[in-house]
Design a protein around this motif. Structure first.
Motif, PDB file in Angstrom:
ATOM      1  N   UNK A  77       0.798  -1.220   0.000  1.00  0.00           N
ATOM      2  CA  UNK A  77       0.000   0.000   0.000  1.00  0.00           C
ATOM      3  C   UNK A  77       0.830   1.269   0.000  1.00  0.00           C
ATOM      4  N   UNK A  78       0.391   2.200  -0.822  1.00  0.00           N
ATOM      5  CA  UNK A  78       0.826   3.588  -0.756  1.00  0.00           C
ATOM      6  C   UNK A  78      -0.425   4.349  -0.335  1.00  0.00           C
ATOM      7  N   UNK A  79      -0.349   5.086   0.761  1.00  0.00           N
ATOM      8  CA  UNK A  79      -1.499   5.836   1.264  1.00  0.00           C
ATOM      9  C   UNK A  79      -1.204   7.323   1.235  1.00  0.00           C
ATOM     10  N   UNK A  80      -2.194   8.092   0.876  1.00  0.00           N
ATOM     11  CA  UNK A  80      -2.085   9.554   0.899  1.00  0.00           C
ATOM     12  C   UNK A  80      -3.013  10.076   1.991  1.00  0.00           C
ATOM     13  N   UNK A  81      -2.483  10.871   2.895  1.00  0.00           N
ATOM     14  CA  UNK A  81      -3.236  11.478   3.982  1.00  0.00           C
ATOM     15  C   UNK A  81      -3.325  12.967   3.723  1.00  0.00           C
ATOM     16  N   UNK A  82      -4.513  13.531   3.792  1.00  0.00           N
ATOM     17  CA  UNK A  82      -4.681  14.986   3.710  1.00  0.00           C
ATOM     18  C   UNK A  82      -4.309  15.576   5.060  1.00  0.00           C
ATOM     19  N   UNK A  98      -3.694   1.899  -4.673  1.00  0.00           N
ATOM     20  CA  UNK A  98      -3.249   0.529  -4.939  1.00  0.00           C
ATOM     21  C   UNK A  98      -2.565   0.385  -6.294  1.00  0.00           C
ATOM     22  N   UNK A  99      -2.108  -0.830  -6.532  1.00  0.00           N
ATOM     23  CA  UNK A  99      -1.636  -1.180  -7.867  1.00  0.00           C
ATOM     24  C   UNK A  99      -0.136  -1.199  -8.040  1.00  0.00           C
ATOM     25  N   UNK A 100       0.618  -1.348  -6.962  1.00  0.00           N
ATOM     26  CA  UNK A 100       2.076  -1.302  -7.098  1.00  0.00           C
ATOM     27  C   UNK A 100       2.670  -2.680  -7.318  1.00  0.00           C
ATOM     28  N   UNK A 101       1.948  -3.747  -6.977  1.00  0.00           N
ATOM     29  CA  UNK A 101       2.361  -5.095  -7.324  1.00  0.00           C
ATOM     30  C   UNK A 101       3.500  -5.681  -6.519  1.00  0.00           C
ATOM     31  N   UNK A 102       3.892  -5.047  -5.454  1.00  0.00           N
ATOM     32  CA  UNK A 102       4.934  -5.594  -4.590  1.00  0.00           C
ATOM     33  C   UNK A 102       4.907  -4.880  -3.241  1.00  0.00           C
ATOM     34  N   UNK A 103       5.582  -5.459  -2.267  1.00  0.00           N
ATOM     35  CA  UNK A 103       5.660  -4.834  -0.952  1.00  0.00           C
ATOM     36  C   UNK A 103       6.521  -3.581  -1.052  1.00  0.00           C
ATOM     37  N   UNK A 104       6.059  -2.508  -0.406  1.00  0.00           N
ATOM     38  CA  UNK A 104       6.771  -1.231  -0.440  1.00  0.00           C
ATOM     39  C   UNK A 104       7.420  -0.973   0.916  1.00  0.00           C
ATOM     40  N   UNK A 105       8.688  -0.545   0.877  1.00  0.00           N
ATOM     41  CA  UNK A 105       9.447  -0.347   2.113  1.00  0.00           C
ATOM     42  C   UNK A 105       9.968   1.068   2.310  1.00  0.00           C
ATOM     43  N   UNK A 106      10.075   1.845   1.246  1.00  0.00           N
ATOM     44  CA  UNK A 106      10.599   3.199   1.416  1.00  0.00           C
ATOM     45  C   UNK A 106       9.947   4.148   0.426  1.00  0.00           C
ATOM     46  N   UNK A 107       9.963   5.426   0.790  1.00  0.00           N
ATOM     47  CA  UNK A 107       9.390   6.465  -0.061  1.00  0.00           C
ATOM     48  C   UNK A 107      10.151   7.753   0.186  1.00  0.00           C
ATOM     49  N   UNK A 108      10.352   8.507  -0.879  1.00  0.00           N
ATOM     50  CA  UNK A 108      10.981   9.832  -0.777  1.00  0.00           C
ATOM     51  C   UNK A 108      10.270  10.756  -1.750  1.00  0.00           C
ATOM     52  N   UNK A 109      10.031  11.971  -1.323  1.00  0.00           N
ATOM     53  CA  UNK A 109       9.358  12.955  -2.162  1.00  0.00           C
ATOM     54  C   UNK A 109      10.392  13.684  -2.999  1.00  0.00           C
ATOM     55  N   UNK A 110      10.100  13.891  -4.269  1.00  0.00           N
ATOM     56  CA  UNK A 110      11.017  14.594  -5.164  1.00  0.00           C
ATOM     57  C   UNK A 110      10.930  16.100  -4.914  1.00  0.00           C
ATOM     58  N   UNK A 111      12.028  16.724  -4.501  1.00  0.00           N
ATOM     59  CA  UNK A 111      12.005  18.175  -4.266  1.00  0.00           C
ATOM     60  C   UNK A 111      11.600  18.933  -5.529  1.00  0.00           C
TER      61      UNK A 111
END
Length: 181
Positions: A104-109, A130-143
């Motif tokens: 899951x990738x979740x977006x919180x307002x 949804x729809x990433x097809x694999x377990x997600x472990x890290x995320x970084x926002x592009x400046x």
């Protein structure tokens, strides 16, 4: 200052201005002495809020401008998934918090006018992307962008637009990374 989280549920604020004798300025426990393991944290772009993510899918909010109590200021427990929150990042404008865990990738307002951690925690509702097809472990926002994140998964690294949800580049497989080294 620097912020850290640990396996025992502590969020620590470090004073790094006194190097080489850095010291823990203050700390908070996410569970009143029975903290739940924390795996991720993000600091709001304005520097007031720190949010940590735990192994049960919960989010915990700390108001850096509030009084230095021993406990976390507020918690959000309606995460769409009870999966461990392994990574999180705020959008550059601070209006969204993105979390990853499981597939899951979740977006919180994020409420723009919150004056307390309780107000901050009352507003956010997660939208599962949804729809990433694999377990997600890290995320970084592009400046410099409002809608670009890099995701690290169990099989690949990808650039994505969470607001659409779509991949903006082909995943980089581990085998490709290993052959370059």
């Amino acid at each position: 200052q620097l912020v850290s989280v640990d396996w025992n549920g502590l969020v620590g604020l470090w004073n790094t201005a006194s190097a080489p004798h850095d010291r823990l300025e203050r700390s908070r426990n996410t569970g009143g002495g029975q903290g739940v393991s924390l795996f991720a944290l993000a600091v709001h772009p304005q520097g007031r809020w720190v949010v940590s993510g735990d192994k049960k899918g919960g989010l915990h909010v700390w108001d850096l401008e509030g009084p230095a109590t021993g406990a976390v200021d507020a918690s959000v427990s309606d995460h769409n998934s009870r999966e461990t929150v392994f990574g999180m990042t705020f959008s550059e404008d601070g209006q969204n918090l993105y979390t990853v865990g499981g597939e899951n990738l979740n977006r919180w307002s994020v409420p723009a006018t919150a004056s307390s951690a309780a107000e901050f925690a009352r507003e956010p509702k997660a939208v599962r992307l949804p729809g990433w097809g694999e377990r997600l472990y890290s995320i970084a926002h592009a400046p410099g962008t409002l809608d670009r994140v890099a995701l690290g998964g169990s099989r690949s690294v990808m650039l994505a637009s969470p607001d659409r949800p779509s991949m903006l580049s082909y995943p980089i497989a581990r085998t490709a990374l290993q052959s370059q080294s």
